[in-house]
Design a protein around this motif. Structure first.
Motif, PDB file in Angstrom:
ATOM      1  N   PRO A  67      -1.062  10.094   3.373  1.00  0.00           N
ATOM      2  CA  PRO A  67      -0.630   8.639   2.901  1.00  0.00           C
ATOM      3  C   PRO A  67      -0.177   8.051   4.401  1.00  0.00           C
ATOM      4  O   PRO A  67       0.631   8.656   5.090  1.00  0.00           O
ATOM      5  CB  PRO A  67       0.249   8.471   1.780  1.00  0.00           C
ATOM      6  N   THR A  71       0.837   2.373   2.229  1.00  0.00           N
ATOM      7  CA  THR A  71       0.381   3.188   1.209  1.00  0.00           C
ATOM      8  C   THR A  71       0.982   2.571  -0.293  1.00  0.00           C
ATOM      9  O   THR A  71       2.280   2.330  -0.246  1.00  0.00           O
ATOM     10  CB  THR A  71       0.227   4.642   0.820  1.00  0.00           C
ATOM     11  N   ASP A  73       0.280   4.318  -3.151  1.00  0.00           N
ATOM     12  CA  ASP A  73       0.024   5.462  -3.832  1.00  0.00           C
ATOM     13  C   ASP A  73       1.350   5.907  -4.327  1.00  0.00           C
ATOM     14  O   ASP A  73       1.808   6.827  -3.671  1.00  0.00           O
ATOM     15  CB  ASP A  73      -0.753   6.402  -3.475  1.00  0.00           C
ATOM     16  N   THR A  76       1.524   9.845  -5.293  1.00  0.00           N
ATOM     17  CA  THR A  76       1.427  10.781  -4.345  1.00  0.00           C
ATOM     18  C   THR A  76       2.519  10.879  -3.768  1.00  0.00           C
ATOM     19  O   THR A  76       3.306  11.974  -3.523  1.00  0.00           O
ATOM     20  CB  THR A  76       0.363  10.521  -3.171  1.00  0.00           C
TER      21      THR A  76
END
Length: 120
Positions: A67, A71, A73, A76
């Motif tokens: 990442p 990011t 995300d 994650t």
């Protein structure tokens, strides 16, 4: 020893990286999530090794590419936090590519190279 520490260790004898990690006792110690810290650490890590360790410790599959700072995300990043900062190796060994073994006892890896005198 946190798994984050493991990612920065190399064999002092041969200067090879990475060492093979064979844990015998692992524990989880919860710490406060720090997204900024994780994002700063990612570029310093060998991403293929992070993915390998994630599989070894049954954390699941990580993306093939690390990442980036922008990011979104969060899943994650939280997984990386749990893997790198909350997973502690209490007992086990680290092995170098030449077969040298470094024990981990009470969470502390012994990276000293001991010479064995063959005449004794």
């Amino acid at each position: 020893m946190r798994l984050l520490t493991y990612h920065f260790l190399q064999c002092p004898k041969t200067k090879t990286f990475p060492l093979l990690l064979e844990p015998t006792q692992v524990e989880t110690i919860e710490t406060e999530y720090n997204k900024e810290f994780i994002l700063r650490m990612i570029p310093r890590l060998d991403w293929n090794l992070v993915r390998q360790v994630s599989k070894q410790f049954a954390f699941g599959e990580l993306p093939p590419v690390a990442p980036h700072n922008d990011t979104t995300d969060e899943e994650t990043l939280r997984l990386l936090h749990k893997l790198l900062l909350e997973t502690h190796i209490k007992e086990g060994v680290l092995k170098s590519q030449d077969g040298t073994i470094y024990p981990i006892k009470d969470g502390i890896p012994n990276m000293l190279i001991t010479q064995v005198n063959q005449d004794e």
